[in-house]
Design a protein around this motif. Sequence first.
Motif, PDB file in Angstrom:
ATOM      1  N   ARG A 141       0.807  -1.222   0.000  1.00 25.48           N
ATOM      2  CA  ARG A 141       0.000   0.000   0.000  1.00 25.48           C
ATOM      3  C   ARG A 141       0.841   1.275   0.000  1.00 25.48           C
ATOM      4  NH1 ARG A 141      -5.425  -0.547   1.283  1.00 25.48           N
ATOM      5  NH2 ARG A 141      -6.061  -2.714   1.476  1.00 25.48           N
ATOM      6  N   LYS A 142       2.156   1.128   0.052  1.00 31.12           N
ATOM      7  CA  LYS A 142       3.065   2.280   0.033  1.00 31.12           C
ATOM      8  C   LYS A 142       3.016   2.940  -1.342  1.00 31.12           C
ATOM      9  CE  LYS A 142       7.959   3.393   0.361  1.00 31.12           C
ATOM     10  NZ  LYS A 142       8.047   3.941  -0.974  1.00 31.12           N
ATOM     11  N   LYS A 143       2.880   4.267  -1.343  1.00 30.00           N
ATOM     12  CA  LYS A 143       2.901   5.032  -2.586  1.00 30.00           C
ATOM     13  C   LYS A 143       3.931   6.137  -2.444  1.00 30.00           C
ATOM     14  CE  LYS A 143      -1.868   4.175  -3.752  1.00 30.00           C
ATOM     15  NZ  LYS A 143      -3.222   4.672  -3.647  1.00 30.00           N
ATOM     16  N   ASN A 144       4.828   6.231  -3.418  1.00 31.46           N
ATOM     17  CA  ASN A 144       5.867   7.254  -3.366  1.00 31.46           C
ATOM     18  C   ASN A 144       5.301   8.659  -3.449  1.00 31.46           C
ATOM     19  OD1 ASN A 144       7.900   5.378  -3.085  1.00 31.46           O
ATOM     20  ND2 ASN A 144       8.284   5.227  -5.281  1.00 31.46           N
ATOM     21  N   SER A 145       4.093   8.820  -3.989  1.00 32.45           N
ATOM     22  CA  SER A 145       3.487  10.147  -4.117  1.00 32.45           C
ATOM     23  C   SER A 145       2.861  10.631  -2.804  1.00 32.45           C
ATOM     24  CB  SER A 145       2.416  10.113  -5.208  1.00 32.45           C
ATOM     25  OG  SER A 145       1.389   9.214  -4.853  1.00 32.45           O
ATOM     26  N   MET A 146       2.815   9.760  -1.802  1.00 31.44           N
ATOM     27  CA  MET A 146       2.177  10.103  -0.533  1.00 31.44           C
ATOM     28  C   MET A 146       3.220  10.376   0.551  1.00 31.44           C
ATOM     29  SD  MET A 146      -0.988   9.934  -1.367  1.00 31.44           S
ATOM     30  CE  MET A 146      -2.009   9.811   0.091  1.00 31.44           C
TER      31      MET A 146
END
Length: 189
Positions: free
Chosen positions: A111-116
């Motif tokens: 669920r990790k997103k670089n944009s967050m």
Amino acid sequence: MLATAALAGCSAGTGGTPYPVETAATAASQSAKAAQLPQRPADLPLQGVDLCEIFPQVRLDELKITSLPRSVTAATDGPTCVFDADGAEPVHSYHVRAVQADLDQWITGARKKNSMTTEPKTIGGYPALTNYRAAGEPADCETLVGVAKGQTLAVQTFAITRGKLTQPQLCDMSAHAADLALQSLKARN
């Protein structure tokens, strides 16, 4: 050397679209975030919890909820209840979800997103994360609380009236609502 280090943060994807690449330093910082989370004091399972009844009436008033809570089905996250604060400006909404995933999934997992932007915190003694998109106009902020093994309580605050709530305000509102929901879970167990 400095130019090489600066370029190491992005790579070309299909069609020349740049996307961030997780470097060893970034991976280490994500692991450090996970290490900052406190241990869960007790399990507060979400099975059998009606999310549309998570807030007693006094808390609905405190959150300025003016419409009847409504249950929606989120294809990926499971049960969700929407609470609208639409009686006065700025209009906003809380989405409370029971997610079948451990909290670390937003730091180092699927669920990790670089944009967050994901920041560790503690809500009512429980491990939690603040999760939001730092770029652009503030639209929402999500507080994730690890309530039990494989279970996360997610409370996301959405700004319906654009331009009236700042990112810190949205995150504070989300964290406050998550704390109130956690208090209800504690009282239930």
